[in-house]
Design a protein around this motif. Structure first.
Motif, mmCIF file in Angstrom:
data_model
loop_
_atom_site.group_PDB
_atom_site.id
_atom_site.type_symbol
_atom_site.label_atom_id
_atom_site.label_comp_id
_atom_site.label_asym_id
_atom_site.label_seq_id
_atom_site.Cartn_x
_atom_site.Cartn_y
_atom_site.Cartn_z
ATOM 1 N N ALA A 30 -48.123 -11.600 13.817
ATOM 2 C CA ALA A 30 -47.010 -12.613 13.376
ATOM 3 C C ALA A 30 -45.859 -12.503 14.238
ATOM 4 O O ALA A 30 -45.225 -13.226 14.463
ATOM 5 N N THR A 31 -45.357 -11.293 14.258
ATOM 6 C CA THR A 31 -44.036 -11.060 15.106
ATOM 7 C C THR A 31 -43.961 -11.667 16.491
ATOM 8 O O THR A 31 -43.260 -12.179 16.781
ATOM 9 N N ALA A 32 -45.190 -11.330 17.227
ATOM 10 C CA ALA A 32 -45.196 -11.803 18.528
ATOM 11 C C ALA A 32 -45.327 -13.236 18.581
ATOM 12 O O ALA A 32 -44.599 -13.999 19.432
ATOM 13 N N ARG A 33 -45.998 -13.841 17.577
ATOM 14 C CA ARG A 33 -45.869 -15.441 17.555
ATOM 15 C C ARG A 33 -44.521 -16.119 17.190
ATOM 16 O O ARG A 33 -43.978 -17.004 17.616
ATOM 17 N N ARG A 34 -43.719 -15.378 16.163
ATOM 18 C CA ARG A 34 -42.425 -15.901 16.064
ATOM 19 C C ARG A 34 -41.481 -15.691 17.128
ATOM 20 O O ARG A 34 -40.663 -16.779 17.331
ATOM 21 N N VAL A 35 -41.483 -14.630 17.912
ATOM 22 C CA VAL A 35 -40.811 -14.387 19.079
ATOM 23 C C VAL A 35 -41.229 -15.509 20.056
ATOM 24 O O VAL A 35 -40.196 -15.934 20.751
#
Length: 50
Positions: A30-35
């Motif tokens: 999820a962090t990679a998608r938000r970034v």
């Protein structure tokens, strides 16, 4: 790699969409998608205008 492709697209390099889509498909957290969402929605060259 994804952000570099977005920057290339912004500077006029064509045919990078496949590169962007390939990088997006490899995101697993999820962090990679938000970034990534932030990186894609903002101009990668906006820092030059500050």
């Amino acid at each position: 790699m994804l952000l570099q492709a977005v920057e290339y697209r912004e500077t006029g390099v064509q045919r990078v969409q496949g590169w962007i889509e390939s990088a997006l498909a490899g995101l697993t957290t999820a962090t990679a998608r938000r970034v990534t969402e932030a990186g894609i929605s903002l101009s990668p060259l906006a820092w030059r205008e500050r």
